[in-house]
Design a protein around this motif. Structure first.
Motif, PDB file in Angstrom:
ATOM      1  N   CYS A   1     -35.908 -32.018 -57.676  1.00 24.97           N
ATOM      2  CA  CYS A   1     -35.173 -32.259 -56.429  1.00 24.97           C
ATOM      3  C   CYS A   1     -33.817 -31.556 -56.441  1.00 24.97           C
ATOM      4  N   ALA A   2     -33.156 -31.542 -57.595  1.00 24.42           N
ATOM      5  CA  ALA A   2     -31.854 -30.863 -57.694  1.00 24.42           C
ATOM      6  C   ALA A   2     -31.999 -29.372 -57.411  1.00 24.42           C
ATOM      7  N   VAL A   3     -33.042 -28.770 -57.955  1.00 22.24           N
ATOM      8  CA  VAL A   3     -33.277 -27.334 -57.743  1.00 22.24           C
ATOM      9  C   VAL A   3     -33.584 -27.056 -56.271  1.00 22.24           C
ATOM     10  N   ILE A   4     -34.467 -27.882 -55.682  1.00 25.87           N
ATOM     11  CA  ILE A   4     -34.844 -27.689 -54.277  1.00 25.87           C
ATOM     12  C   ILE A   4     -33.639 -27.875 -53.361  1.00 25.87           C
ATOM     13  N   LEU A   5     -32.875 -28.961 -53.568  1.00 28.10           N
ATOM     14  CA  LEU A   5     -31.725 -29.242 -52.704  1.00 28.10           C
ATOM     15  C   LEU A   5     -30.635 -28.182 -52.852  1.00 28.10           C
ATOM     16  N   ALA A   6     -30.481 -27.647 -54.059  1.00 27.99           N
ATOM     17  CA  ALA A   6     -29.499 -26.577 -54.257  1.00 27.99           C
ATOM     18  C   ALA A   6     -29.871 -25.353 -53.423  1.00 27.99           C
ATOM     19  N   GLY A   7     -31.165 -25.033 -53.395  1.00 25.87           N
ATOM     20  CA  GLY A   7     -31.615 -23.908 -52.581  1.00 25.87           C
ATOM     21  C   GLY A   7     -31.448 -24.174 -51.099  1.00 25.87           C
ATOM     22  N   ILE A   8     -31.815 -25.401 -50.668  1.00 25.74           N
ATOM     23  CA  ILE A   8     -31.685 -25.761 -49.257  1.00 25.74           C
ATOM     24  C   ILE A   8     -30.226 -25.750 -48.818  1.00 25.74           C
ATOM     25  N   PHE A   9     -29.322 -26.137 -49.709  1.00 24.63           N
ATOM     26  CA  PHE A   9     -27.897 -26.185 -49.377  1.00 24.63           C
ATOM     27  C   PHE A   9     -27.393 -24.816 -48.903  1.00 24.63           C
ATOM     28  N   PHE A  10     -27.895 -23.771 -49.522  1.00 23.95           N
ATOM     29  CA  PHE A  10     -27.434 -22.428 -49.166  1.00 23.95           C
ATOM     30  C   PHE A  10     -28.227 -21.829 -47.997  1.00 23.95           C
ATOM     31  N   ILE A  11     -29.380 -22.410 -47.676  1.00 27.83           N
ATOM     32  CA  ILE A  11     -30.209 -21.865 -46.603  1.00 27.83           C
ATOM     33  C   ILE A  11     -30.032 -22.633 -45.299  1.00 27.83           C
ATOM     34  N   ASP A  12     -30.076 -23.972 -45.392  1.00 24.15           N
ATOM     35  CA  ASP A  12     -29.997 -24.804 -44.186  1.00 24.15           C
ATOM     36  C   ASP A  12     -29.427 -26.177 -44.565  1.00 24.15           C
ATOM     37  N   ARG A  13     -28.122 -26.220 -44.818  1.00 23.22           N
ATOM     38  CA  ARG A  13     -27.507 -27.438 -45.345  1.00 23.22           C
ATOM     39  C   ARG A  13     -27.509 -28.601 -44.352  1.00 23.22           C
ATOM     40  N   LYS A  14     -27.847 -28.344 -43.083  1.00 23.10           N
ATOM     41  CA  LYS A  14     -27.924 -29.429 -42.097  1.00 23.10           C
ATOM     42  C   LYS A  14     -29.039 -30.422 -42.442  1.00 23.10           C
ATOM     43  N   GLN A  15     -29.988 -29.993 -43.270  1.00 17.55           N
ATOM     44  CA  GLN A  15     -31.088 -30.867 -43.672  1.00 17.55           C
ATOM     45  C   GLN A  15     -30.631 -31.940 -44.665  1.00 17.55           C
ATOM     46  N   ILE A  16     -29.452 -31.731 -45.278  1.00 24.95           N
ATOM     47  CA  ILE A  16     -29.017 -32.573 -46.390  1.00 24.95           C
ATOM     48  C   ILE A  16     -27.942 -33.557 -45.948  1.00 24.95           C
ATOM     49  N   HIS A  17     -28.086 -34.801 -46.373  1.00 25.00           N
ATOM     50  CA  HIS A  17     -27.069 -35.831 -46.128  1.00 25.00           C
ATOM     51  C   HIS A  17     -27.080 -36.778 -47.333  1.00 25.00           C
TER      52      HIS A  17
ATOM     53  N   TYR B   1     -37.935 -44.659 -45.197  1.00 20.69           N
ATOM     54  CA  TYR B   1     -36.795 -43.798 -45.528  1.00 20.69           C
ATOM     55  C   TYR B   1     -36.522 -42.792 -44.409  1.00 20.69           C
ATOM     56  N   ALA B   2     -37.588 -42.215 -43.868  1.00 23.75           N
ATOM     57  CA  ALA B   2     -37.438 -41.196 -42.818  1.00 23.75           C
ATOM     58  C   ALA B   2     -36.781 -41.782 -41.577  1.00 23.75           C
ATOM     59  N   LEU B   3     -37.152 -43.013 -41.212  1.00 29.41           N
ATOM     60  CA  LEU B   3     -36.605 -43.637 -40.013  1.00 29.41           C
ATOM     61  C   LEU B   3     -35.147 -44.037 -40.175  1.00 29.41           C
ATOM     62  N   ALA B   4     -34.681 -44.162 -41.403  1.00 35.12           N
ATOM     63  CA  ALA B   4     -33.253 -44.414 -41.628  1.00 35.12           C
ATOM     64  C   ALA B   4     -32.429 -43.225 -41.141  1.00 35.12           C
ATOM     65  N   ASP B   5     -33.047 -42.044 -41.124  1.00 32.41           N
ATOM     66  CA  ASP B   5     -32.435 -40.838 -40.551  1.00 32.41           C
ATOM     67  C   ASP B   5     -31.054 -40.553 -41.144  1.00 32.41           C
ATOM     68  N   TYR B   6     -31.010 -40.439 -42.479  1.00 33.35           N
ATOM     69  CA  TYR B   6     -29.730 -40.193 -43.147  1.00 33.35           C
ATOM     70  C   TYR B   6     -29.856 -39.071 -44.167  1.00 33.35           C
ATOM     71  N   GLY B   7     -30.589 -38.044 -43.771  1.00 29.43           N
ATOM     72  CA  GLY B   7     -30.807 -36.890 -44.646  1.00 29.43           C
ATOM     73  C   GLY B   7     -32.234 -36.853 -45.148  1.00 29.43           C
ATOM     74  N   LYS B   8     -32.849 -35.703 -45.115  1.00 27.68           N
ATOM     75  CA  LYS B   8     -34.230 -35.554 -45.567  1.00 27.68           C
ATOM     76  C   LYS B   8     -34.295 -35.516 -47.092  1.00 27.68           C
ATOM     77  N   GLY B   9     -35.423 -36.007 -47.628  1.00 31.33           N
ATOM     78  CA  GLY B   9     -35.676 -35.855 -49.051  1.00 31.33           C
ATOM     79  C   GLY B   9     -35.884 -34.387 -49.384  1.00 31.33           C
ATOM     80  N   ALA B  10     -35.830 -34.066 -50.668  1.00 30.05           N
ATOM     81  CA  ALA B  10     -35.904 -32.658 -51.085  1.00 30.05           C
ATOM     82  C   ALA B  10     -37.175 -31.974 -50.583  1.00 30.05           C
ATOM     83  N   TYR B  11     -38.316 -32.632 -50.744  1.00 27.85           N
ATOM     84  CA  TYR B  11     -39.591 -32.030 -50.339  1.00 27.85           C
ATOM     85  C   TYR B  11     -39.645 -31.846 -48.824  1.00 27.85           C
ATOM     86  N   GLU B  12     -39.239 -32.893 -48.088  1.00 27.73           N
ATOM     87  CA  GLU B  12     -39.240 -32.802 -46.623  1.00 27.73           C
ATOM     88  C   GLU B  12     -38.274 -31.720 -46.147  1.00 27.73           C
ATOM     89  N   ALA B  13     -37.109 -31.645 -46.767  1.00 26.51           N
ATOM     90  CA  ALA B  13     -36.126 -30.618 -46.406  1.00 26.51           C
ATOM     91  C   ALA B  13     -36.693 -29.217 -46.642  1.00 26.51           C
TER      92      ALA B  13
END
Length: 199
Positions: A56-72, A120-132
């Motif tokens: 998850c750390a590796v995936i989220l690090a990549g997403i942060f630089f590509i589309d950080r709006k997915q992360i919360h 978790y998804a309905l809490a709508d507070y940032g996507k998980g690494a896989y979903e992101a």
């Protein structure tokens, strides 16, 4: 910071972790991402929870630089809570059950996992690494989420098997049915969330 949503993220992630732990204990094949975690864990001689955090750390690090709006906040809390839950329940072992009992427990595990993911998804507070990852690829490739998710499931399952994880009935069931199970849980939970949680 929305503490109500944080609580929902933690609860949904905890439920997901319990479902994952059950499918691992049944040992009839886990969902593709968990299969990948198991392969990583076996290769690096770490726990499944630690493998989850690493992936998850590796995936989220990549997403942060590509589309950080997915992360919360939820994107960070989700893998931590799941890792704690799966490692805490690593003592579970359903090998002694009859085959039908193991299959039933596998289905229960997937149902619990689907419920947790929907919660978790309905809490709508940032996507998980896989979903992101799936949503980012869908956006960048201009392709529907469904085929992207299925392709990712197949690839992660193959990677898990190549790393030594056990592919079985459960993995195939997860690839075919998890999306539908999550969709059903989302539909069932939406009314609860709209009427009781966010009023």
């Amino acid at each position: 910071m929305n503490y109500k949503k944080i609580g929902l993220v933690v609860l949904g992630s905890l439920i997901s972790g319990i479902g994952i732990a059950i499918t691992i204990a049944v040992d009839l094949g886990s969902d593709p991402m968990t299969l990948f975690w198991i392969g990583i864990a076996d290769t690096l001689h770490i726990t499944v929870g630690q493998a989850n955090l690493l992936v998850c750390a590796v995936i989220l690090a990549g997403i942060f630089f590509i589309d950080r709006k997915q992360i919360h906040v939820g994107s960070i809390l989700n893998p931590i809570v799941i890792a704690l839950a799966t490692d805490s329940l690593a003592f579970l072992d359903f090998h002694g059950l009859p085959m039908m009992g193991r299959i039933l427990m596998m289905i229960v595990g997937f149902a619990i996992l689907a419920f947790g993911v929907a919660f978790y998804a309905l809490a709508d507070y940032g996507k998980g690494a896989y979903e992101a990852l799936v949503f980012t690829l869908s956006k960048k490739l201009d392709k529907p989420v469904g085929p992207i998710r299925t392709t990712a499931d197949v690839l992660f399952a193959l990677l898990g098997v190549l790393l030594g994880a056990h592919f079985a009935l459960g993995t195939l069931l997860a690839i075919l049915c998890m999306g539908l199970m999550i969709q059903i849980c989302l539909k069932c939970l939406q009314k609860f969330f709209s009427e009781l949680v966010f009023q």
